[in-house]
Enzyme design. Structure first.
Site, short mmCIF file in Angstrom:
data_model
loop_
_atom_site.label_atom_id
_atom_site.label_comp_id
_atom_site.label_asym_id
_atom_site.label_seq_id
_atom_site.Cartn_x
_atom_site.Cartn_y
_atom_site.Cartn_z
N ASP A 1 6.07 -7.27 -9.26
CA ASP A 1 6.30 -6.67 -10.57
C ASP A 1 5.04 -6.74 -11.45
OD1 ASP A 1 7.69 -5.42 -12.54
OD2 ASP A 1 9.00 -7.09 -13.04
N HIS B 1 -0.40 0.83 -9.30
CA HIS B 1 0.26 0.69 -7.99
C HIS B 1 -0.77 0.61 -6.87
CE1 HIS B 1 4.16 1.03 -9.72
NE2 HIS B 1 4.03 2.29 -10.10
N LEU C 1 3.96 -12.00 12.44
CA LEU C 1 4.69 -11.95 11.17
C LEU C 1 5.75 -10.84 11.16
CD1 LEU C 1 4.82 -12.78 8.06
CD2 LEU C 1 3.23 -10.87 7.70
N ARG D 1 8.77 -13.65 -7.96
CA ARG D 1 8.69 -12.42 -8.76
C ARG D 1 7.57 -12.60 -9.76
NH1 ARG D 1 13.27 -8.50 -11.20
NH2 ARG D 1 11.86 -6.98 -12.08
C1 FPP Z 1 6.78 -2.95 -9.99
O1 FPP Z 1 5.83 -2.75 -11.00
C2 FPP Z 1 6.32 -2.36 -8.76
C3 FPP Z 1 6.89 -1.30 -8.14
C4 FPP Z 1 8.06 -0.58 -8.69
C5 FPP Z 1 6.34 -0.75 -6.90
C6 FPP Z 1 5.68 -1.72 -5.98
C7 FPP Z 1 4.90 -0.93 -5.05
C8 FPP Z 1 3.66 -1.21 -4.58
C9 FPP Z 1 2.93 -2.46 -4.82
C10 FPP Z 1 2.94 -0.19 -3.75
C11 FPP Z 1 3.65 0.47 -2.61
C12 FPP Z 1 4.05 -0.45 -1.51
C13 FPP Z 1 3.63 -0.38 -0.23
C14 FPP Z 1 4.31 -1.21 0.78
C15 FPP Z 1 2.52 0.47 0.20
P1 FPP Z 1 6.26 -1.92 -12.29
O2 FPP Z 1 5.68 -0.55 -12.15
O3 FPP Z 1 7.73 -2.00 -12.49
O4 FPP Z 1 5.49 -2.72 -13.37
P2 FPP Z 1 5.84 -2.79 -14.94
O5 FPP Z 1 7.16 -3.53 -15.04
O6 FPP Z 1 4.70 -3.56 -15.52
O7 FPP Z 1 5.90 -1.38 -15.43
#
Ligand code: FPP
Length: 237
Positions: A15, A32, A126, A183
């Site tokens: 997150d 991201h 893994l 988290r």
């Molecule tokens: C949460 O941050 C993160 C996500 C919703 C996406 C997580 C995805 C990745 C790290 C990349 C894709 C994964 C792979 C396996 C290639 P948020 O956007 O909710 O953060 P915020 O709460 O600060 O807005």
């Protein structure tokens, strides 16, 4: 780091990508992208130190509600990841499993996910589980449906529906329960991630945003796990 008390199964809710992007005056897509870099290092380290299973929350069933631009950026990153990283993951004997509904994914992504699973299914390193189009309640409802169908067909009786029988119909079949859930970004919620599998998990909530979650932060979380007193409902004498 205390390697004698390592968790077998680590789950991570990555997150804070959006906040990281905002903090750095960048578009969310770049947050991201930076998040994928962090993830790469954590996967490699988990493999190196001998974590058995690592489960990552990459895209929830609720994430479709984000703007079309952000969804498109995430879908693009997923495709890129499963296209570009698969050789290295395979060489490192990583076994990939997708948790979630692949049928609800766009065609190209669905094919890439299936190919990655197929190619790495016999790897003995893994166990890397990536939750995509995943929701824990949907996973539980799906398991209940599968068991009900078996009962209707007369293959099982209601009395056969034990905790184990239910666990065997989850995407995580055969994996150990989650020992440690991390988290990042200071949020303290499960957000519909591995509800059944986290029944006895230890929770760690580092305040760092996911793109800044480095090996030092990971080791700190593993150390915190090592110092927890796990009783699983029992009592130590
Ligand atoms: C949460 O941050 C993160 C996500 C919703 C996406 C997580 C995805 C990745 C790290 C990349 C894709 C994964 C792979 C396996 C290639 P948020 O956007 O909710 O953060 P915020 O709460 O600060 O807005």
């Amino acid at each position: 780091m205390n390697t004698s008390a390592l968790p077998r199964h680590v789950a991570i809710i990555m997150d804070g990508n959006g906040r990281w992007a905002k903090k750095n005056a960048l578009r969310v897509a770049l947050g991201h992208r930076k998040g994928v870099e962090a993830l790469r290092a954590i996967i490699r380290e988990s493999s190196d130190i001998g974590i058995e299973a690592l489960s990552l929350y990459a895209f929830s069933t609720e994430n479709w509600r984000r703007s079309p631009e952000e969804v498109e950026a995430l879908m693009g990153l997923l495709l890129e990841y499963f296209t570009n990283e698969i050789d290295e993951l395979d060489e490192n004997r990583v076994c990939i499993r997708i948790l979630g509904d692949k049928d609800g994914m766009p065609e190209k992504q669905r094919e890439a996910l299936i190919k990655a699973e197929e190619r790495t299914k016999n790897n003995t390193g893994l166990k890397l589980n990536i939750a995509i189009n995943y929701g824990s309640r949907a996973e539980l409802a799906r398991a209940a449906r599968i068991l009900a169908e078996k009962a209707v067909r007369g293959e099982i009786r209601p009395g056969d529906i034990t905790e184990q029988a239910l666990a065997d119909e989850l995407y995580t079949k055969g994996l150990p329960d989650v020992d440690l859930l991390i988290r990042t970004s200071g949020e303290m919620r499960l957000s519909n991630f591995l509800l059944y599998q986290c029944a006895y998990a230890e929770f760690v909530f580092p305040t760092v945003l996911w793109p800044d979650f480095d090996l030092a932060a990971y080791h700190e979380a593993l150390d915190a796990f090592g110092s927890r007193d796990r009783r699983f409902g029992g009592r130590k004498t």
